[in-house]
Design an enzyme around this catalytic site. Structure first.
Site, PDB file in Angstrom:
ATOM      1  CE1 TYR A 192       0.799   2.275   8.064  1.00 30.07           C
ATOM      2  CE2 TYR A 192       0.097   4.211  10.450  1.00 30.07           C
ATOM      3  CZ  TYR A 192      -0.189   3.187   8.981  1.00 30.07           C
ATOM      4  OH  TYR A 192      -0.528   3.742   7.412  1.00 30.07           O
ATOM      5  CG  HIS A 215      -6.286   2.568   6.031  1.00 29.89           C
ATOM      6  ND1 HIS A 215      -6.642   1.307   5.815  1.00 29.89           N
ATOM      7  CD2 HIS A 215      -7.438   3.385   6.516  1.00 29.89           C
ATOM      8  CE1 HIS A 215      -7.679   0.836   5.438  1.00 29.89           C
ATOM      9  NE2 HIS A 215      -8.322   2.046   6.858  1.00 29.89           N
ATOM     10  NE  ARG A 271      -2.244   1.366   3.695  1.00 34.25           N
ATOM     11  CZ  ARG A 271      -1.864   1.509   4.885  1.00 34.25           C
ATOM     12  NH1 ARG A 271      -2.624   0.871   5.516  1.00 34.25           N
ATOM     13  NH2 ARG A 271      -0.753   2.784   5.945  1.00 34.25           N
TER      14      ARG A 271
HETATM   15  C1  LIG Z   1     -15.080  -6.114  11.081  1.00 31.78           C
HETATM   16  C2  LIG Z   1     -14.541  -4.361  11.175  1.00 31.78           C
HETATM   17  N1  LIG Z   1     -13.104  -4.264  12.038  1.00 31.78           N
HETATM   18  C3  LIG Z   1     -13.328  -2.880  12.007  1.00 31.78           C
HETATM   19  C4  LIG Z   1     -12.535  -2.160  10.931  1.00 31.78           C
HETATM   20  C5  LIG Z   1     -11.745  -1.020  10.207  1.00 31.78           C
HETATM   21  N2  LIG Z   1     -10.912  -1.074   9.529  1.00 31.78           N
HETATM   22  C6  LIG Z   1     -11.178  -1.096   8.218  1.00 31.78           C
HETATM   23  S1  LIG Z   1      -9.979  -1.760   7.118  1.00 31.78           S
HETATM   24  C7  LIG Z   1      -9.094  -2.113   8.166  1.00 31.78           C
HETATM   25  C8  LIG Z   1      -7.595  -2.370   7.887  1.00 31.78           C
HETATM   26  C9  LIG Z   1      -7.817  -3.545   6.484  1.00 31.78           C
HETATM   27  O1  LIG Z   1      -7.308  -3.550   6.626  1.00 31.78           O
HETATM   28  P1  LIG Z   1      -6.369  -4.981   4.968  1.00 31.78           P
HETATM   29  O2  LIG Z   1      -7.490  -6.069   5.279  1.00 31.78           O
HETATM   30  O3  LIG Z   1      -5.301  -5.843   5.371  1.00 31.78           O
HETATM   31  O4  LIG Z   1      -7.074  -4.130   4.363  1.00 31.78           O
HETATM   32  P2  LIG Z   1      -6.051  -3.032   3.694  1.00 31.78           P
HETATM   33  O5  LIG Z   1      -7.062  -2.063   4.385  1.00 31.78           O
HETATM   34  O6  LIG Z   1      -4.908  -3.118   4.114  1.00 31.78           O
HETATM   35  O7  LIG Z   1      -6.654  -3.572   2.302  1.00 31.78           O
HETATM   36  C10 LIG Z   1      -9.768  -1.775   9.758  1.00 31.78           C
HETATM   37  C11 LIG Z   1      -8.957  -2.427  10.815  1.00 31.78           C
HETATM   38  C12 LIG Z   1     -13.674  -3.074   9.187  1.00 31.78           C
HETATM   39  N3  LIG Z   1     -14.239  -2.084   8.630  1.00 31.78           N
HETATM   40  N4  LIG Z   1     -14.367  -4.388  10.200  1.00 31.78           N
END
Ligand SMILES: Cc1ncc(C[n+]2csc(CCOP(=O)(O)OP(=O)(O)O)c2C)c(N)n1
Lengths: 356, 321
Positions: free
Chosen positions: A264, A255, A251
């Site tokens: 981080y 975020h 990425r």
């Molecule tokens: C059930 C749930 N818990 C927490 C979140 C908050 N949240 C949104 S994105 C994220 C990180 C997700 O990381 P990843 O699966 O690696 O995908 P990326 O964002 O890196 O594409 C979090 C913790 C959420 N959307 N859904």
């Protein structure tokens, strides 16, 4: 197994990597991917600008992940389904959904701006991994109905820790459902690095536990992704069941715009990934092969610019939102309560109108 | 309010070694709302750490750690992202003491950034208090001010039973100063934010400032509205609420969650039962509509605002006086 590292057909400089098992996809198909990836990059940049202008509430960028986005959509046949997450706006657009309709969610007009059934693209999922069991359900229903449908289900590395991820993969394997699970391992779940999600040798290795093939592929190599995902789609279509694909990617941006990645991760780490950019790599390859000359390159950039301009103009117009829509889709037949509340809001708005 | 909550966590962790904080992004990042900012740096990874991304796992881990003598304070990143933990919270966290005849008590705090009004996209703005308040065994707290956020979080961490701690995210960045030397308000005690002679507005969490705003506006028009801030939804402070309504004879409950089968409904029922002979008009509710929380551009039509509160106050049969 994934011990030899990710499958890679193009080196970072675009040079062809020798591989006994896989041959390069045809040049025209790579060129088509390149065209869509340039557009994807442009849409990522545009969305960032639209956030700064207040036109979008937020944008999770897939900059650096455009090869995954575009090839995942490109591997599907017209009757297949795509299950994207909040980060997969470019994948949805690459699948043929109008980017303006994709961005409706983030512009704040409605939760899903496109027709999932028409496009065979599920609403972008925000609660992590929750879309994966749905993907298995669509796939299993297709089998029960005798349809030759394959479902491409996307998620991030962090989402693999959720219970729904496990349940979906296990169901898919037990039901031999025609699903391809593509995990874009971009190394972070917001601030949390992969090492805190899993100590498995790779995420692809998790396939073993479910009894499905797990494939680790260089997610910044459109050629390798194309071969791997094509094979997984064909396998699913042939009734051989699901595949777990882990795409090793990064990425490049925070975020979302609301996130401060400096808290981080080090700039040096990001710099290390810059030269592995999937666009740079594919472009270098296509240029070296003589498939992409100056004219074609310019034409591709112009086409992306024109599409970006169209999207920008559409989103710059103040789209009218209708307060009545609050109540319109809650029940097939509005309950008396919801109907009364709709009337109350109408009366309020009418009264305000009178004062003005 | 994020700062007040951060101070509360710090003070609690300093006062009691058994307090541990964990969840998603609560470590080096300090939480997406910065409520846990600097805790890992100050107290070390043992006391404040990032977990794998799994809410059921977080709640389940907290239950086990509490069974083994620690006091976990966990963060759910947003209201709707706590739903994967629902099984752990309702079937286990809430019931353990009862199942074990009181032998196993679970002093766990589940912090939930809560409710809307921030222009968030779907799943980021839910008012989920009714699910928790409906579950016997859970204590449910919703502060409306920075001072209460500090005090109630301290009290929640010291509480012997599981507490669902609802933090109105609209107020995370309000800078109101907190005097941490003040006495900590006990859980289960409402407070009269504004005495009023004509009618009582009853609210909690993010709806308290709405009620206070409505009372301001009403005062300008010559009507004297009082405001009661519940602070705790469970346990419910009947004494404070009923005393106020008995004085004014009129009550309007204000809450952001959909109104059907809601906490607002519970309050209205209690007031009707407890104040029947004092009421000049039926108890009314001003709540969110019975629809899913809307997208950002429609949010303002959904949220109960001061105007809607005052429209309802106008209907409290004033000519019957
Ligand atoms: C059930 C749930 N818990 C927490 C979140 C908050 N949240 C949104 S994105 C994220 C990180 C997700 O990381 P990843 O699966 O690696 O995908 P990326 O964002 O890196 O594409 C979090 C913790 C959420 N959307 N859904």
């Amino acid at each position: 197994m994934t011990r030899d590292g990710p499958i890679r057909l193009l080196a970072a400089d675009g040079a062809v990597v020798e591989d006994q098992r896989h041959s390069l996809p045809p040049a025209e198909s790579l060129l088509a991917h390149y065209r869509t990836m340039v557009l994807g990059r442009r849409l990522n940049e545009l969305a960032g600008a639209l956030v700064r202008q207040g036109r979008l509430a937020v944008y999770p960028s897939s900059r650096g992940q455009e090869a995954c986005q575009v090839v995942a959509a490109g591997a599907l046949r017209p009757g297949d389904w795509l299950f994207p997450t909040y980060r997969d706006s470019v994948a949805a657009a690459a699948r043929g959904v109008d980017a303006v309709e994709v961005l409706t969610l983030l512009a704040g007009d409605w939760h899903c701006g496109y027709d999932p059934l028409r496009h065979r693209v599920a609403p972008q999922a925000t609660p992590l991994a929750t879309q994966l069991p749905h993907a298995v359900g669509v796939a299993h229903a297709a089998r029960l109905k005798g349809e030759d449908t394959v479902v491409m289900a996307l998620c991030g590395d962090g989402a693999t820790s959720e219970g729904d991820f496990h349940e979906a993969l296990n169901f898919a394997a037990v039901l031999r459902a025609p699903v391809v699970f593509l995990v874009q391992n971009n190394k972070y779940a917001i601030s949390v690095p992969l090492a805190r999600q899993s100590v498995a040798p790779s995420l692809a290795d998790k396939g073993v536990g479910y009894g499905m093939p797990g494939v680790l592929v260089d997610g910044n190599d459109a050629a390798a992704l194309s071969v791997v995902l094509q094979e997984a789609v064909e396998r699913a279509a042939a009734g051989a069941g699901p595949t777990l694909v882990e795409a090793d990617t990064y990425r490049l941006e925070a975020h979302t715009n609301a996130d401060d990645a400096a808290r981080y991760r080090a700039d040096a780490e990001v710099s290390e990934w810059q030269p592995r950019d999937p666009l740079i790599r594919l472009r270098a390859h296509l240029r070296a092969e003589g498939v992409l000359d100056d004219r074609a390159d310019a034409e591709i950039a112009e086409a992306a610019e024109a599409e970006a301009e169209r999207v920008r103009t559409a989103l710059a117009a103040d789209s009218p939102v209708d307060p009545a829509e609050l109540f319109a889709h809650v029940h097939a037949r509005p309950t008396p309560d919801v109907a009364a509340q709709a009337a109350l809001l109408q009366a309020e708005l009418a009264a305000q109108e009178e004062i003005r | 309010m994020a700062g007040a909550l951060n101070t509360a966590l710090r003070d609690a962790m300093t006062a009691d070694d058994s307090v541990v904080v964990f969840g998603e992004d609560v470590g080096p990042l300090g939480g997406v709302f910065r409520v846990t900012d600097g805790l890992t740096a100050t107290f070390g990874e043992q006391r404040c750490f990032d977990t794998p991304l799994a809410e059921a796992g977080i709640a389940g881990l907290a239950i086990g750690m509490a069974m083994n003598g620690l006091r976990p304070v966990v963060e759910m990143q947003f209201d709707a992202f706590a739903y994967p933990a629902f099984e752990q919270i309702t079937s286990h966290l809430a019931k353990m003491a009862n199942r074990t005849r009181g032998r196993v008590r679970l002093p766990v705090v589940v912090r939930v950034p809560y409710a809307g009004g921030i222009g968030g996209v779907e799943h980021h703005c839910d008012s989920s208090e009714a699910y928790y308040a409906h579950t016997p065994g859970l204590t449910v707290v919703a502060p409306s001010s920075n001072a209460d956020a500090y005090g109630l979080l301290r009290a929640a961490i010291e509480h012997p039973d599981p507490v669902i701690f609802l933090e109105p995210k609209k107020h995370y960045f309000s800078a109101e100063q907190v005097d941490t030397t003040r006495e900590v308000p006990p859980i289960g005690r409402a407070v009269v934010r504004r005495p009023g002679a004509d009618a009582t507005l009853i609210a909690y969490g993010p709806s308290v400032p709405v009620a206070l705003g409505a009372a301001e506006m009403a005062a300008a028009e010559g009507r004297d509205l009082g405001v009661v801030d519940l602070r705790s939804i469970v346990p419910f402070d009947d004494a404070t609420v009923l005393a106020e309504v008995r004085r004014t004879g009129r009550a309007v409950v204000v809450a952001e969650a959909p109104g059907f089968a809601s906490v607002a409904s519970e309050i209205a029922a209690r007031v009707a039962e407890g104040c029947f002979h004092h009421l000049e008009a039926p108890v009314r509710r001003v709540t969110g509509f019975d629809v899913p929380y809307p997208p950002p551009k429609l949010e303002r039509h959904y949220l109960p605002g001061a105007e809607r509160v005052l429209d309802t106050v106008d209907e409290l049969q004033w000519d019957h006086r």
